[in-house]
Design a protein around this motif. Structure first.
Motif, PDB file in Angstrom:
ATOM      1  N   HIS A 107     128.206  55.699  79.380  1.00 14.57           N
ATOM      2  CA  HIS A 107     129.448  55.172  79.943  1.00 14.57           C
ATOM      3  C   HIS A 107     130.615  55.637  79.092  1.00 14.57           C
ATOM      4  N   TYR A 108     131.616  56.203  79.749  1.00 13.16           N
ATOM      5  CA  TYR A 108     132.836  56.678  79.087  1.00 13.16           C
ATOM      6  C   TYR A 108     134.006  55.864  79.629  1.00 13.16           C
ATOM      7  N   ARG A 109     134.716  55.124  78.786  1.00 20.08           N
ATOM      8  CA  ARG A 109     135.920  54.395  79.204  1.00 20.08           C
ATOM      9  C   ARG A 109     137.107  55.334  79.042  1.00 20.08           C
ATOM     10  N   VAL A 110     137.811  55.566  80.129  1.00 21.10           N
ATOM     11  CA  VAL A 110     138.932  56.504  80.119  1.00 21.10           C
ATOM     12  C   VAL A 110     140.089  55.958  80.956  1.00 21.10           C
ATOM     13  N   PRO A 111     141.294  56.504  80.776  1.00 20.40           N
ATOM     14  CA  PRO A 111     142.440  55.993  81.522  1.00 20.40           C
ATOM     15  C   PRO A 111     142.516  56.467  82.975  1.00 20.40           C
ATOM     16  N   GLY A 112     141.817  57.522  83.344  1.00 22.56           N
ATOM     17  CA  GLY A 112     141.980  58.063  84.682  1.00 22.56           C
ATOM     18  C   GLY A 112     140.699  58.557  85.314  1.00 22.56           C
ATOM     19  N   LEU A 139     140.142  61.173  72.706  1.00 29.95           N
ATOM     20  CA  LEU A 139     138.716  61.444  72.747  1.00 29.95           C
ATOM     21  C   LEU A 139     137.984  60.209  73.244  1.00 29.95           C
ATOM     22  N   ALA A 140     137.169  60.354  74.265  1.00 30.86           N
ATOM     23  CA  ALA A 140     136.374  59.251  74.805  1.00 30.86           C
ATOM     24  C   ALA A 140     134.910  59.528  74.513  1.00 30.86           C
ATOM     25  N   LEU A 141     134.353  58.784  73.585  1.00 31.29           N
ATOM     26  CA  LEU A 141     132.939  58.938  73.260  1.00 31.29           C
ATOM     27  C   LEU A 141     132.123  57.952  74.083  1.00 31.29           C
ATOM     28  N   PRO A 142     130.912  58.327  74.477  1.00 28.77           N
ATOM     29  CA  PRO A 142     130.129  57.479  75.365  1.00 28.77           C
ATOM     30  C   PRO A 142     129.413  56.345  74.637  1.00 28.77           C
ATOM     31  N   GLU A 143     129.092  55.333  75.449  1.00 31.85           N
ATOM     32  CA  GLU A 143     128.228  54.241  75.021  1.00 31.85           C
ATOM     33  C   GLU A 143     126.962  54.338  75.873  1.00 31.85           C
ATOM     34  N   TYR A 192     139.186  53.325  83.938  1.00 34.37           N
ATOM     35  CA  TYR A 192     137.992  53.718  84.684  1.00 34.37           C
ATOM     36  C   TYR A 192     136.823  53.831  83.723  1.00 34.37           C
ATOM     37  N   VAL A 193     135.631  53.739  84.283  1.00 31.38           N
ATOM     38  CA  VAL A 193     134.431  54.046  83.513  1.00 31.38           C
ATOM     39  C   VAL A 193     133.699  55.146  84.277  1.00 31.38           C
ATOM     40  N   TRP A 194     133.418  56.208  83.548  1.00 29.21           N
ATOM     41  CA  TRP A 194     132.634  57.312  84.081  1.00 29.21           C
ATOM     42  C   TRP A 194     131.198  57.026  83.675  1.00 29.21           C
ATOM     43  N   ILE A 195     130.303  57.008  84.640  1.00 30.18           N
ATOM     44  CA  ILE A 195     128.891  56.747  84.361  1.00 30.18           C
ATOM     45  C   ILE A 195     128.123  58.026  84.649  1.00 30.18           C
ATOM     46  N   ARG A 196     127.505  58.527  83.611  1.00 24.40           N
ATOM     47  CA  ARG A 196     126.740  59.774  83.751  1.00 24.40           C
ATOM     48  C   ARG A 196     125.269  59.494  83.516  1.00 24.40           C
ATOM     49  N   ARG A 197     124.472  60.014  84.437  1.00 19.18           N
ATOM     50  CA  ARG A 197     123.017  59.855  84.362  1.00 19.18           C
ATOM     51  C   ARG A 197     122.364  61.226  84.472  1.00 19.18           C
ATOM     52  N   PRO A 198     121.133  61.331  83.985  1.00 19.76           N
ATOM     53  CA  PRO A 198     120.446  62.617  84.124  1.00 19.76           C
ATOM     54  C   PRO A 198     120.166  62.948  85.583  1.00 19.76           C
ATOM     55  N   GLY A 199     120.288  64.220  85.909  1.00 18.61           N
ATOM     56  CA  GLY A 199     119.922  64.688  87.233  1.00 18.61           C
ATOM     57  C   GLY A 199     118.422  64.898  87.327  1.00 18.61           C
ATOM     58  N   ASP A 200     117.939  65.156  88.525  1.00 11.84           N
ATOM     59  CA  ASP A 200     116.499  65.329  88.745  1.00 11.84           C
ATOM     60  C   ASP A 200     115.903  66.489  87.958  1.00 11.84           C
ATOM     61  N   MET A 245     129.170  46.836  76.961  1.00  8.99           N
ATOM     62  CA  MET A 245     130.124  47.071  78.035  1.00  8.99           C
ATOM     63  C   MET A 245     129.604  46.403  79.293  1.00  8.99           C
ATOM     64  N   THR A 246     130.474  45.702  79.995  1.00  5.21           N
ATOM     65  CA  THR A 246     130.096  45.113  81.270  1.00  5.21           C
ATOM     66  C   THR A 246     130.022  46.203  82.332  1.00  5.21           C
ATOM     67  N   GLN A 247     129.175  45.973  83.296  1.00  4.02           N
ATOM     68  CA  GLN A 247     129.018  46.936  84.382  1.00  4.02           C
ATOM     69  C   GLN A 247     130.217  46.856  85.321  1.00  4.02           C
ATOM     70  N   PRO A 248     130.710  47.996  85.822  1.00  4.62           N
ATOM     71  CA  PRO A 248     131.798  47.952  86.800  1.00  4.62           C
ATOM     72  C   PRO A 248     131.299  47.328  88.093  1.00  4.62           C
ATOM     73  N   THR A 249     132.162  46.581  88.762  1.00  2.00           N
ATOM     74  CA  THR A 249     131.766  45.936  90.013  1.00  2.00           C
ATOM     75  C   THR A 249     132.333  46.647  91.234  1.00  2.00           C
ATOM     76  N   ALA A 250     133.376  47.433  91.051  1.00  2.00           N
ATOM     77  CA  ALA A 250     133.994  48.136  92.180  1.00  2.00           C
ATOM     78  C   ALA A 250     133.182  49.388  92.542  1.00  2.00           C
ATOM     79  N   SER A 251     133.272  49.779  93.801  1.00  2.07           N
ATOM     80  CA  SER A 251     132.604  51.001  94.263  1.00  2.07           C
ATOM     81  C   SER A 251     133.183  52.217  93.566  1.00  2.07           C
ATOM     82  N   ALA A 252     132.377  53.251  93.487  1.00  2.00           N
ATOM     83  CA  ALA A 252     132.819  54.501  92.870  1.00  2.00           C
ATOM     84  C   ALA A 252     133.971  55.106  93.661  1.00  2.00           C
TER      85      ALA A 252
END
Length: 89
Positions: free
Chosen positions: A74-79, A63-67, A28-36, A1-8
């Motif tokens: 990264h989750y690709r979703v419509p909204g 169903l949107a499964l992550p990559e 949209y792509v939802w990007i989830r990372r671990p918290g501290d 998956m290419t990285q999104p270029t637009a701001s969140a």
């Protein structure tokens, strides 16, 4: 998956999970990372789990499964709106 270029368009976090939502292509792509405070890294579902979840195909739901991309999922979703927000009145 290419990285999104637009701001969140939205970002939120807890000590356990950080989420950023970016426009990407027609959706949209939802990007989830671990918290501290997360003791272990995030991981995408294994191939057998992914196959089992994909086979469910609940009527009317997408169903949107992550990559896995680096330390993120990264989750690709419509909204840009979490389904939980749509469920509360």
């Amino acid at each position: 998956m290419t990285q999104p270029t637009a701001s969140a368009v939205q970002e939120f976090a807890t000590g356990f999970l950080r989420t950023a939502i970016h426009p990407h292509g027609p959706g949209y792509v939802w990007i989830r990372r671990p918290g501290d405070d997360r003791p272990v890294p995030l991981s995408a579902p294994s191939a057998p789990v992914r196959a089992a979840l994909t086979a469910l195909r609940p009527a009317g739901l997408r169903l949107a499964l992550p990559e896995a991309v680096g330390d993120a999922l990264h989750y690709r979703v419509p909204g840009p709106v979490p389904v939980a927000k749509l469920c509360v009145g």
